[in-house]
Enzyme design. Structure first.
Site, PDB file in Angstrom:
ATOM      1  N   GLU A   1       1.767  -2.021  12.508  1.00 29.04           N
ATOM      2  CA  GLU A   1       1.685  -3.490  12.500  1.00 29.04           C
ATOM      3  C   GLU A   1       2.046  -4.126  13.846  1.00 29.04           C
ATOM      4  OE1 GLU A   1       3.890  -4.694   8.980  1.00 29.04           O
ATOM      5  OE2 GLU A   1       2.108  -4.318   7.740  1.00 29.04           O
TER       6      GLU A   1
ATOM      7  N   TRP B   1       0.828  -1.208   0.000  1.00 28.59           N
ATOM      8  CA  TRP B   1       0.000   0.000   0.000  1.00 28.59           C
ATOM      9  C   TRP B   1       0.860   1.256   0.000  1.00 28.59           C
ATOM     10  CZ3 TRP B   1      -0.888   3.238   4.524  1.00 28.59           C
ATOM     11  CH2 TRP B   1      -0.163   2.836   5.648  1.00 28.59           C
TER      12      TRP B   1
END
Lengths: 769, 769
Positions: free
Chosen positions: B484, B356
């Site tokens: 993350e 992304w």
């Protein structure tokens, strides 16, 4: 969603009967007719070979192979999984008449009947083989595994020519060539073939783990000739020619001894060699009928202290006896260091691994049926404490982190989302120790074996958890509780509750020991390098452990934030979506308030005495409608609590398929093996559920109820060197002991003394359901 | 923890220079000296062969292989991953004098110098080879890849005998035999070898994906003899003998054409064949010097509209030009349907997959440097919309779920905890469309390509999310945001914010279209089968989207419950624990308030105009101390926001290694390839950071500041058919346009018109830092 029976076997209180053979049920029947003695298990396959669907499964407790995965680039993720490897087929047989080899998938036959006798553990099968040339041969197969001398398996084949005189060829021996079905690979290397008159032996070694099975067999029978058939790799067999005279039964008997070498330490190896060398001589002493008799006696003793009777419901009568029978076959404390796989010794599903079910679901059964077996189960955890410490280290924790799935003691689950974040195997060990001491008052076991495990689990609990809000709150972040539909949650109520209990109980044991025996205490804390600071820290953690609870509704919150999750009406999920793991995207399962199995209700059952009835009721009524019972263990827990809450109809509905889950193949996967740990749960369902027994209070208590459909039932629990027989019918509940030893129990909240003064006590049945 | 430079290359404003060769930096230099033209990339390896550590890497955009994993028993988990496969080494060369083969790992040499010229994209290398017999031979290697005709690569070797007359053997050709390094396997099957006078061609086909590369080469040079060397599999080469006269330079030039066939549709295949057949003839027209000149011109244009200058800081001057240079090499919009891998075309790490990062980090660079390139990047998502729909279906969603990692458009990440729960690739596509329209006002692109993508992403957003508290709250459960280190969280602020934006923007575009062009609107909603009910539902979801926010502190909560997580002092983590993924147990990373990279701060930068300064400040000051910047993209975002908050010292500290991350190998992994997407971030760091540019408001705005260490700097942005050149020094900020076209911008909050009326505007530098 309602589960439906797929009824196939014939009902009988003491037998499992199959009349006529339907190949569609072939593998289901193989599972149902499994025999085992904890040391080894053998599925009920046709030993003469069968070209239809079949799993020729032979499993030995603790004999496993390993599968290596790519090493993860992340730390602490398991790269080696263990599986109970399919091993030697000691029943290997082939039968030939003229040029026709018997194969029930191809040959003509009549009058098929197979019976498993729960009273003596003997499996028999008979039919009439009609050959292509019209010869009719009656065949009777009999097999059992010795419960006393667990290395021994016995097979007898009786042949009766019904319309001819002639000859039959029987090939019989030992077969290591079977593939492990789920791996489609054979893991055995064979050596040391010995073939003598009426005797064969062969040693198999697993490819990677280098474990050994020495398998020998000796034959008896009036044979014409015998020849060695040794041309096939991994198979040692003899070919016998037998003369058949019309209507004159003729038998061949095979007795095998299957010795194993699990680990490769020198001592074990020498002992193994010695036993293998003696096998040939020892096998001469074996006597089929004597062993069969001994076995019947062994089972007689089992039923004397462990039988459950149900009047007016033959299906459940058969079901519960089948459960008890299979529990003792899977595990009965025969050898230290064995454990109970999710499918026992009956199939390859779940890789034969043992889970936390052992302590939470199976241990109660053994606690009241065989204390030695219960102790040996806990000894498995003691023996594998070094592996649990190794795992803790790999997860950056101190102490011991018990594996979520294992055969050897090492973690065998390669899904980090289970292996790394489920703490219930570790707290389950602590629970098991707590439970064993509560029932046995066995302080020496507790101090010598229990305490080191408790201390190491506490060390894990003290390093895996976190403080928040300064030092105000302690608990576990990023965990998965018993309910496997909520992943990576914080303050899972079960995990924190069990963590608190473990810390509390360990500190209590240490304090008691300090008071009782200062020297012993000093010895232990010095050998464990335990400091007062460490204990103080545990006390603080226990004190500040977060237990999410809503004061107003009296409902425990399954984890921090659970109450705010999107709600799903589980009854509205279409039946074709089940099992969800196969039909829903993996991540989709984890984002709503649906639960797979009891979590809050689990600890409310385990520590039942601590919860007032209204609290239990509120939690039951909140969580049950959110539960889809995707674990086979779930309905029994709900049934037990429903009984307690006098929701008797509901209790019975949850019980309905408990005892016959496998017999009637409710989950449609019995062909993969029996649901062993749920066999144990179905025992609990009757004893803790309808019997209303509780074992977590200061003494054993009972509040029996009786399902409407039943006329009466009885069960037995071993307790304080006595056996209590509880009989319930619609009018009375009676308590009787087999020994004249005093024992105090509570019944419907009142204390009663049994044994010495009054061997039988009868009281009115109080349930007004 | 402080990162440290590992300085090796010599500083120069327009060149990357290596003086003397240190083998320890061999593979780092290979990455740094990579050449590329979007179509193909070649690492800066020694083409003559080298027995030391080296990665002979040649990569082609969109040419990949696949690795199959065991199919998961869970639904929606990827079992096939894609990797950009190491392909043909078109520089393949061997040099021999007497019996000595040149190998800089074994031979003696002097005066080594390697230079990458950023002005014309030519890589040169020269040294003097001293053979075992004392012969001295000066060698000059030159290579470039054509930026205009992207199939062409050029190589020239000039040889000068310094102390002898004699002969040299040059073997040169095409080599498909290279292993894909990370798989230790070669994935090419070769066919169609053609060997003619001065000409070779060979076609390679990938083993599994069956993609093709046709590689041809033609040679020029005054050679004595030539022989075909075709005995090695997968290598086609010629052996040339060249006469050397002392001090008389002698050259051999090789021009290759490398055509690819990505998919196997008939049309593409025929076109590919036609082009391959024409290659031999076409190659005759190639002229090394002409192409080199064309290339220099191409780069001259690039620098004219994209250069950044820094006065008083040669290291960062070199650094930022290297970044810009490599960005254009990796991707410049040459072909529709290409994307940008995490390492560009310079190495095998991250499997060459695009993330992304493309829309969020790279797109802004192209938006102001090459609108065609920006559009083509978005076209990649349009072309792969069917794959995104396929993925959505596998995850039980409607619409389109864009992959977290991909080459072909299919999801290539086999970790469910990323692929199934990270929604930012999908919302990133919506962001890219929104951004592109905002800057270009290109309605026709928006309606034709953007709208179908927006509608399908909305459909995913409408099925992946959940309502809670009845229909009061909408949001995403069980997700992982950009950070993350927080997995399986609910109401991740970034995810919900971006979800809300996507729904809102899509509805706005639909409403505008309805007003603008009813017919077109009808056409679209009918072809997309979009109903009013669907739109109404999206509006409701948007309205009720949960955005966790604390009114009192004005801090957005990264996800529901984040504020209650245990706190970690990230500065107290020992340096040897980094990178954490290798030193901490995987699960341990996820259970505290430490974050890996900006999450809340990310959307506060992307939609900067929406947040008052005090809100931004509070969030920055809360989240920055919790961030360990384990992503190389993290420091730039923090630097940009620190500049805005006038934390200029901090802004510069975060910037410090941005432009030289690879040149000085700060992360010690440059040998694996360049950090391509962080090259883009370092451009943003200067333009959005020090330049204070913002592009999310109603017009482009600037609030420049200048680092203490710099005397001045300038940058250029393409905008509204103009190029704005911004020059900043310690006294003034000046704005200049290259075209006489009016353009309105905001500077320090005030509107200024540039272009038509006043081509240059100078205003005082307002920063008082």
């Amino acid at each position: 969603m309602a589960k439906k029976a797929d009824k196939y076997f014939i009902s009988d209180p003491w037998q499992i009967i199959e009349e006529a053979f339907n190949p569609r049920y072939g593998e289901v029947a193989e599972s149902i007719f499994s025999l085992g003695n904890e040391h080894m298990g053998v599925r009920g396959y046709f030993e003469e070979g069968y070209s239809g669907a079949s799993l020729i499964g032979n499993y030995f407790n603790g004999i496993y192979e390993v599968k290596k995965q790519k090493v993860s680039s992340y730390k602490g993720i398991v790269d080696t999984t263990e599986f109970m490897v399919n091993a030697v087929n000691w029943l290997y047989t082939r039968l030939r008449v003229d040029d026709e080899v018997l194969d029930l998938n191809r040959c003509h036959f009549n009058d098929f009947r197979r019976v498993l006798n729960l009273k003596d553990g003997v499996l028999t099968r008979s039919f009439i083989w009609i050959t292509a040339t019209g010869k009719k041969l009656k065949l009777e197969f009999e097999r059992f595994v010795s419960m006393k001398n667990v290395y021994i398996g016995a097979q007898k084949i009786t042949m009766t020519a019904l319309n001819f005189d002639g000859e039959i060829t029987v090939i019989s021996g030992i077969d290591f060539s079977q593939n492990h079905k789920s791996a489609e690979e054979n893991f055995w290397e064979c050596s040391n073939l010995i073939a003598k008159d009426n005797y064969l032996s062969l040693t198999g070694t697993t490819k990677n783990t280098k474990q050994k099975i020495f398998s020998s067999c000796r034959f008896w029978g009036s044979v014409e000739t015998q020849e060695n058939v040794l041309d096939k790799e991994k198979i040692a067999a003899k070919s016998f020619k037998i003369k058949l005279e019309q209507n004159k039964p003729c038998s061949i008997t095979k007795m095998t001894m299957n010795m194993v070498l699990k680990s490769d330490n020198r001592e074990g190896y020498e002992d193994f060699c010695t036993r293998c060398e003696a096998a040939e001589d020892n096998s001469r002493q074996l006597n089929y009928d004597v062993l069969k008799e001994e076995n019947a006696k062994w089972w007689q003793d089992i039923w004397a202290h462990s039988d459950i009777t149900i009047k007016g419901d033959e299906l459940n009568q058969q079901g519960i006896r089948f459960c008890i029978f299979q529990m003792f076959q899977t595990y009965n404390g025969a050898e230290e260091g064995n454990n109970i796989g999710a499918k026992g010794l009956t199939g390859e599903a779940y890789n034969g691994n043992a889970f936390w079910d052992t302590e939470v679901y199976c241990l109660p059964f053994y606690m009241f049926n065989s204390l030695d077996a219960a102790k040996n189960l806990l000894m498995f955890r003691y023996v594998t404490l070094p592996d649990a410490k190794e795992k803790a280290k790999s997860l950056d924790c101190d102490g011991a982190f018990y594996p979520i799935a294992t055969i050897s003691g090492k973690e065998s689950c390669n899904l980090w989302q289970h292996a790394s974040i489920q703490l219930q195997a570790s707290t389950g060990v602590a629970y098991g120790i707590w439970f064993y001491e509560k029932i046995t008052k066995n302080r020496s076991f507790l101090i010598k074996y229990g305490l080191p495990m408790l201390i190491e689990v506490c060390r894990m609990l003290a390093t895996r958890g976190s403080w928040s809000e300064g030092r105000k709150k302690y608990g576990y972040y990023g965990v998965m509780g018993p309910d496997e539909f909520q992943m990576m949650v914080n303050h899972n109520c079960y995990t924190n509750y069990m963590g608190r209990l473990t810390l509390n109980y360990t500190l209590q044991v240490l304090n008691e020991l300090k008071a009782e025996n200062k020297e012993n205490y000093q010895e232990i804390i010095s050998s464990m390098e335990l400091t007062q600071e460490e204990c103080n820290e545990w006390a603080k953690m226990e004190e500040h452990m977060v237990i999410p609870y809503d004061e107003q509704t009296k409902i425990y919150e399954q984890h921090d934030g659970y109450f705010k999750l999107p709600h799903i009406d589980v009854d509205a999920i279409p039946i074709q979506d089940f099992p969800l793991y196969h039909h829903w995207s993996y991540d989709r399962i984890y984002r709503n308030d649906m639960i797979k199995q009891p979590d809050v209700l689990m600890f409310m059952l385990m520590f039942n005495a601590k919860f007032p009835e209204d609290v239990l009721r509120n939690n039951y009524e909140y969580y049950e409608p959110r539960c889809i019972h995707e674990s086979s263990l779930s309905p029994s827990v709900h049934s037990i609590l429903a009984s307690q809450l006098k929701k008797h109809g509901e209790a019975y509905r949850f019980f309905e398929f408990a005892t016959r889950l496998d017999l009637d193949n409710y989950n449609r996967n019995t062909h993969e093996g029996l649901h062993t740990t749920s066999l144990a749960a179905s025992w609990m369902n009757i004893v803790y559920g309808f019997g209303g027994m509780r074992s977590d209070g200061s003494r054993l208590s009972f509040s029996p109820s009786i399902p409407k459909a039943w006329e009466g039932y009885s069960f037995r629990v071993g307790y304080q060197n006595n056996v209590i027989i509880i009989e319930v019918n619609k009018e009375t509940v009676s308590f009787q002991t087999t020994e004249e030893i005093a024992v105090m129990i509570d019944v419907y909240g009142e204390s009663i003394e049994l044994g010495k003064e009054a061997k039988v006590r009868e009281i009115p049945y109080e349930w007004r359901g």
